[in-house]
Design a protein around this motif. Sequence first.
Motif, PDB file in Angstrom:
ATOM      1  N   GLU A 446       0.872  -1.120  -0.043  1.00  0.00           N
ATOM      2  CA  GLU A 446       0.066   0.099  -0.120  1.00  0.00           C
ATOM      3  C   GLU A 446       0.922   1.114   0.232  1.00  0.00           C
ATOM      4  O   GLU A 446       0.744   2.149  -0.713  1.00  0.00           O
ATOM      5  CB  GLU A 446      -0.839   0.069   1.267  1.00  0.00           C
ATOM      6  CG  GLU A 446      -1.900  -0.987   1.446  1.00  0.00           C
ATOM      7  CD  GLU A 446      -3.163  -0.837   0.333  1.00  0.00           C
ATOM      8  OE1 GLU A 446      -3.178   0.260  -0.321  1.00  0.00           O
ATOM      9  OE2 GLU A 446      -3.861  -1.662   0.019  1.00  0.00           O
ATOM     10  N   ALA A 447       1.914   1.101   0.856  1.00  0.00           N
ATOM     11  CA  ALA A 447       2.756   2.418   1.034  1.00  0.00           C
ATOM     12  C   ALA A 447       3.279   2.671  -0.299  1.00  0.00           C
ATOM     13  O   ALA A 447       3.619   4.058  -0.706  1.00  0.00           O
ATOM     14  CB  ALA A 447       3.873   2.286   2.046  1.00  0.00           C
ATOM     15  N   ALA A 449       2.297   1.629  -3.355  1.00  0.00           N
ATOM     16  CA  ALA A 449       1.523   2.408  -4.239  1.00  0.00           C
ATOM     17  C   ALA A 449       0.910   3.658  -4.222  1.00  0.00           C
ATOM     18  O   ALA A 449       0.857   4.575  -5.194  1.00  0.00           O
ATOM     19  CB  ALA A 449       0.140   1.157  -4.405  1.00  0.00           C
ATOM     20  N   ASN A 450       0.764   4.061  -2.832  1.00  0.00           N
ATOM     21  CA  ASN A 450       0.561   5.342  -2.530  1.00  0.00           C
ATOM     22  C   ASN A 450       1.525   6.401  -3.056  1.00  0.00           C
ATOM     23  O   ASN A 450       1.323   7.521  -3.482  1.00  0.00           O
ATOM     24  CB  ASN A 450       0.455   5.828  -1.011  1.00  0.00           C
ATOM     25  CG  ASN A 450      -0.940   4.999  -0.536  1.00  0.00           C
ATOM     26  OD1 ASN A 450      -1.844   4.870  -1.300  1.00  0.00           O
ATOM     27  ND2 ASN A 450      -0.889   4.494   0.798  1.00  0.00           N
ATOM     28  N   ARG A 451       2.870   5.831  -2.923  1.00  0.00           N
ATOM     29  CA  ARG A 451       3.746   6.926  -3.346  1.00  0.00           C
ATOM     30  C   ARG A 451       4.138   6.877  -4.839  1.00  0.00           C
ATOM     31  O   ARG A 451       4.657   7.877  -5.473  1.00  0.00           O
ATOM     32  CB  ARG A 451       5.050   6.701  -2.625  1.00  0.00           C
ATOM     33  CG  ARG A 451       5.203   6.888  -1.287  1.00  0.00           C
ATOM     34  CD  ARG A 451       6.524   7.094  -0.636  1.00  0.00           C
ATOM     35  NE  ARG A 451       6.383   6.425   0.757  1.00  0.00           N
ATOM     36  CZ  ARG A 451       7.570   6.523   1.346  1.00  0.00           C
ATOM     37  NH1 ARG A 451       8.756   6.699   0.957  1.00  0.00           N
ATOM     38  NH2 ARG A 451       7.624   6.028   2.565  1.00  0.00           N
ATOM     39  N   THR A 455      -1.626  -0.784  -8.883  1.00  0.00           N
ATOM     40  CA  THR A 455      -2.680  -1.208  -7.976  1.00  0.00           C
ATOM     41  C   THR A 455      -2.068  -2.416  -7.149  1.00  0.00           C
ATOM     42  O   THR A 455      -1.153  -3.270  -7.508  1.00  0.00           O
ATOM     43  CB  THR A 455      -3.645  -1.834  -9.041  1.00  0.00           C
ATOM     44  OG1 THR A 455      -4.183  -0.815  -9.943  1.00  0.00           O
ATOM     45  CG2 THR A 455      -4.806  -2.549  -8.249  1.00  0.00           C
TER      46      THR A 455
END
Lengths: 750, 101
Positions: A446-447, A449-451, A455
């Motif tokens: 998640e970290a 993908a956020n940066r 997906t």
Amino acid sequence: MMGRAKALGLRGTDALLNWRGYTGRDLELARRSIRDWARARLGRSFMRGSVAGLAVVIPQVGRAELIPVEAPLPRFGQITVEILISAISPGTERAQWLRRPNAQPTLPFYPGYSGAGRVLAVGKGVTGIAEGDLVAIPRIAHASVATVPAKWALRIPEGVPTDQAALVYLAMISGYGVRRSGIVGGESVCIIGAGPIGALAARLARAAGAGDMTIVARTRRHEGLASVVGADFRLAGQGLADRAADIVIEATGDPDAIGAAIAAARDDGTIVLLGSPRGISNAVPIVELKRRRLRLVGAHISALAVEAKRGGGDPFAELGKIFLDGLRTGAIRADDLAGEAVDPREIGLMYRRLAEGSLDSAYLDWSRISRAERAQRRGFLAAPRLPRMTSSVQRQASPAVPTIPQPLRFAVVGCGDIGLSNARAISRSSNAELVIVHDSVPALAEAVANRQGGTVVPTLEQALDKNLVDAVFLSVPHDLHASMIAEAADRGLHILIEKPLAVDMPSAEAAVHAAKAAGVALSVCFPYRYEAAPAAAIELVRGGALGELRGASVTFHADKPQSYWHGGFSGRSTSDWRMSAERSGGGVMIMNMTHFIDLLRHISGSEIAEVFAVAEVRPGQEVEDQIAVTARFDGGAVGTLVGSASSRGIPQSRIEIWGEHGTVELGAKSRIYTERALSGLLTARWNELPGEEIDVRRIFVERFAAAVLEGREPDVSARDGLAVQAFVDAVYRSVASGRPEAVAPVSRSA
Amino acid sequence: MNAPDILAALPDASGRIEIVGEGPLADELRTRLGDRAQPHPDAPPSAVIETTGATAAIVSALRRVEDLGTVVLAGPHASKTVALDLYSDVHVRGLTIIGVR
């Protein structure tokens, strides 16, 4: 007062040079460059006009280089000549380089004998020579420009090549020997020594009407010289008493050759001492000289100067004309004597080859250096030419990447520290796209993908979906490498694997096999090849800067915090796999030094064949903290590699690679030294390599994507990864066995 | 070894000639040469005829004779060979050594 000013000036210069990064030996060389430059420029200010050029100087034992010089415009009776060729006198210059007896000139020494060039300017009172004429000039130093008395110069007859005409002074030396022999038509001649002096003496003796002729040489290599003049050939040491020559010309420079020379002469014959004996002749057969009424004649060219002074006339010009006219009519051949053309910037290398016997004859070809570089004139106050401590080597631009309509779609698997870097590299790439992100710890994915985008998918199976992605970048613990490569290959995905290729050699081989069987590209992340300094070094080494590899040394120092072992440098992902020998495959060697093994192989172009290694595993740990390796390369070069995961202080690493012609250093300071004349480098000086920051991971991804899209092998091939693995494998085997271990050769087909 | 042969071996008849030795051959050479064999404090001889055969005398003759000069070896020789610095003592100065017997 002057002394004080000079001292202050020198101190100021040193301070400036220190500030610019010059210390120790570099400082000494830079200081000398400034002094030579200042001397040339200062000299110029006393001239009404001058021509700038370069000259060969031997400033100290074992070193030769080019320095700037100024030749004044010609005065009455003088001419200024742009030298095109300067002839090397192999015997004498070899003796001077080796500082043999009778050949120890005071240093700095400006060597040179003979040359040829084009007249740039003519002084008043000069007749018979005009601007633009090609002339041969005896007694000139090895320099690109010279102002000399016009009467020294001899016009080169139409059709005579410059490199042959440049031998004019050597021909005068040999011609004087022939003249002193008093030869009359039909007399038999034996010439001992087949260097240029002996060879020219043979041709001039032939032109003077010699009868039977014998040439004596140390090796059969010189047999051709005999056939050129229709002479018999004899190997030295085979006895010459049967020769009974009217005239013997001793042209070896060997003080012990006098015995053979005397033996070759008939009773009442003449022996001419033409070569300069380098040392005492311990056994001159004096009784034989008497008994056989022999004449021993010394014929050094300086004696001709004495003759000229006494007798008037110009005996030098006469001898020079005999040679040049002989070349014109074909009575004298010299096409085989000029030897190898040498770039004057490689003068140091030339002398070394001459001294070690790998070069018989040579000439300096000044036209190899551009006029602009020869002149180097950039105004009186312009700085001397020093190796720039910023970027003397043209920085290699990031390799071009073709823009493509369809970028390579990537999945990133493994989202720890390095996975984050690799994801960033993909998202920054112009021809790659981050589509899917996966980690067994969802929060890490998640970290990322956020940066960086992409997906997040929960399973590896979903991540390796051929419909969504073309390639995968795996950044997972070492023990997972091989199985994940096999799985991705099975799905038809191209694969980037964070180094090393695998946890051990068998699994690395299995991984390469799987990728090959599936027909997908596999590359190991060794991105440091693209850093500015290594990239420049690789190009220069490919261009011949080092020559044959002789040795290498690698030092890697890191100071890993204790927390590293439980979560890497950032602690984002908690895991103890780095501490486990089974999961990581080892410590600092496999974990960090693989980058340097790749650089070493790639820059040197050589493989390591054998290693002996020792390592320290700290109490309570499984993997090595310190390691030292002694290595032997395929071609016989030697090397050492030392690594530490706990050396206190600022982490630093350094690679040194050296060969027959030069040395390259990569580290906090990256620089290269070569005795070869390579574009953009100062010869025989340290040249700083570029050091600017480059986003090497992005370039690595882009180059890989381009290779895949163009259907060629990636820059870092699976074979490269396997070769590094084979090295690591041999190192760990050696640590375990306590003996040297062979590095398994990696076949071309891998 | 006789005086006329030795003199005939010399390259030309001009210049001062120095005779080394005190034997009958040296005496005869001096007689035949007359003024040309008279020592001169300033000018080096153009030829030296060495009649003693001593190695030191030969080396000394080579160093005393003028550039492009001649040294005639006219003495008896005890050793078959001698050590010479042919570069400085013969080659560079363009000297000629003539053996006579």
